[in-house]
Structures are given as C-alpha cells and as structure tokens.
Design an enzyme around this catalytic site. Structure first.
Site, PDB file in Angstrom:
ATOM      1  N   LYS A  13      15.286 -16.372  58.111  1.00  0.00           N
ATOM      2  CA  LYS A  13      16.264 -17.389  58.552  1.00  0.00           C
ATOM      3  C   LYS A  13      15.538 -18.642  59.058  1.00  0.00           C
ATOM      4  CE  LYS A  13      19.409 -13.664  59.655  1.00  0.00           C
ATOM      5  NZ  LYS A  13      20.640 -13.263  60.305  1.00  0.00           N
ATOM      6  N   GLU A 101      25.789 -16.326  56.773  1.00  0.00           N
ATOM      7  CA  GLU A 101      25.707 -17.555  57.583  1.00  0.00           C
ATOM      8  C   GLU A 101      26.026 -18.787  56.742  1.00  0.00           C
ATOM      9  OE1 GLU A 101      21.888 -16.405  58.983  1.00  0.00           O
ATOM     10  OE2 GLU A 101      22.896 -14.802  60.077  1.00  0.00           O
ATOM     11  N   GLY A 177      23.053  -9.479  63.135  1.00  0.00           N
ATOM     12  CA  GLY A 177      22.482 -10.057  64.357  1.00  0.00           C
ATOM     13  C   GLY A 177      23.206  -9.641  65.631  1.00  0.00           C
TER      14      GLY A 177
END
Ligand code: PEP
Length: 261
Positions: A13, A101, A177
C-alpha cells in the site's frame, strides 16, 4: 490437497520509504530463498518499483514484481496516472485491479475496474481482480450477489485465453486492516461460489485452474487454517506483508498445502 499452486501477494500500500522498501524486499527474498511450491508477488509503491526490481534481479529471485494500480489508457493527458507500458518498462509482471481501497476510498466502479483489468491483460501482464462485500452488504445477506456482480463486472469481455492470467482475491471489506478475519468456513463458502461462477463464465477447466486468494487481516496465526480450505489458494496480505517475520511464515503456510501434480 490442491493441484493449484498457492499464490501469496504482499500489498505494501502507501507504506515504506526508499530505505525501508529496499530492506523489506531484501528480507523477503532472503527469507524465502528456499521456499518452493508457492508463487509470491510483492506490490511496492510506484516510486520504489525499480529499486525493488533491482533487488529481485540481483538475488535471482522468482518473486514477481507487482503494481498496486494502473490507468487503462495507453498514454496522454492523464496527470498523475501510470500506464501498462510504463509498468512493463519497470519490470512489473502483475497488477492489482479493483482493490477495496480503490473501490471504496477512491470510488472506482466495476466498469473502471474492468477497463483496467482488460488493459493489463491486453498488455500481456497478469491481473489480480480484488472483490469483496462491505459489512452492511454482509449484514443484509448480500455477500454472494455483491461478489458475483464484482466478478462478472471485472471479467466482462475477458477471453478464454486471457482468464489463465487472472487470479481473484476475495477480500471482505470489513476484514481489511481491521484485525477481523472471515472464518475459514465463511471464506471457503464465498470462494466455492466464485469458482462456480467462473465455471459458468469460462468453463469447468478454467474454474479448476483459477487461483482464488483470501485477503483480510491474514496473519501467521490464522493463515494455515484459512489456507487449508479447498478453494482458498493463498492470500493477499496487507499489514503483515510489511514485516518479514510475518510475511515469510504466511507464505510458508500457503506452500505447505501444495502437491506437485
Ligand atoms: C489488503 O490490503 O489487501 C489486505 C488484505 O490488508 P490487511 O492484510 O492489512 O487486512
């Protein structure tokens, strides 16, 4: 025992810097030097792709270099975006398409994810199509319809030849997450339904060959149980991929389920 070779990806990420991305790449390569029976890819941030590629090459590693995203147009006035040719030029072999995301923070639609995935496949690269339901969708009993819509939408107009370069990552949004993980039984049920859908779209042979990763708070402590499930062919790992001491045991847990055909 599965005849599909397990596959584990480390999605870094928007983490690491020039020094720590190189340290992490060296640690993963050295930690997995003797690991067989598993495919591994790492997805560093764009600015560190070339440095990570140099480390993989210098150490003759079979770990694939991945990109976290791509733009579907070949070139032009698209400020801030990166094309498949640029990624290939940097040694990228595999690209994430439709990560949660990107869908939920950056607003990507199924159609946009599909355009990216087709651009990746048309460029001769591998794609990992990420799908997954939100907590609300799960609580309202929409888990399967949402995942089926995202798989159908993401793979629209993909050819029978191209599907062999696609991996699917089932990543429930509520598990990414958050420290919450789907139970192996819940994840297995979704994976089996996705495989059934692939059989309907591309035939039984493609369905048996396609690898479906699980993603969402995978750690060394839960990886082996998840990977034991017959339709879970490895994992897409976020947080735990930033620590060599966590990523390496997860990869080893996946490798242990494979038998040579
Ligand atoms: C991911 O980013 O794809 C992911 C699964 O993240 P995490 O492992 O941190 O939940």
């Amino acid at each position: 025992m599965s005849q599909r070779k397990p596959y584990v990806g480390g999605n870094w990420k928007m983490n690491t810097n020039r020094t720590t991305s190189a340290d992490l790449a060296r640690g993963v390569v050295d930690g997995l030097r003797d690991a067989a029976h598993v495919d591994v890819a790492v997805f560093p941030p764009f600015p560190y792709l070339l440095a990570v590629r140099a480390i993989l090459r210098d150490r003759s590693s079979s770990i694939k270099l991945g990109a976290q995203d791509v733009y579907p147009k070949p070139d032009g006035a698209f400020t801030g975006e990166v094309s498949t040719e640029m990624l290939k030029d940097c040694g990228v072999e595999v690209v994430l398409c439709g990560h949660s995301e990107r869908r939920h923070v950056l607003g990507e639609s199924d159609a946009h994810v599909n355009a990216k995935l087709r651009a990746v496949l048309d460029a001769g690269l591998e794609a990992i199509l990420c799908v997954g339901e939100t907590l609300d969708e799960r609580n309202n009993g929409h888990t399967d319809p949402v995942n089926q819509r995202q798989v159908r939408g993401g793979l629209a107009d993909v050819t029978g030849d191209q599907i062999s370069r696609v991996t699917i990552a089932y990543e429930p949004v509520w598990a990414i997450g958050t420290g919450k993980t789907a139970t192996p039984a819940d994840a297995q049920a979704v994976h089996a339904n996705i495989r059934k859908l692939i059989a309907g779209m591309f035939g039984q042979d493609a369905a048996e060959r396609i690898r479906i990763m699980y993603g969402g708070s995978v750690k060394p402590s839960n990886a082996a149980d998840l990977f034991l499930s017959p339709d879970i062919d490895g994992g897409l790992i976020g947080g735990a991929s930033l620590k060599v001491g966590e990523f390496v045991p997860i990869v080893r847990a996946a490798a242990s389920k494979y038998t040579t055909p």
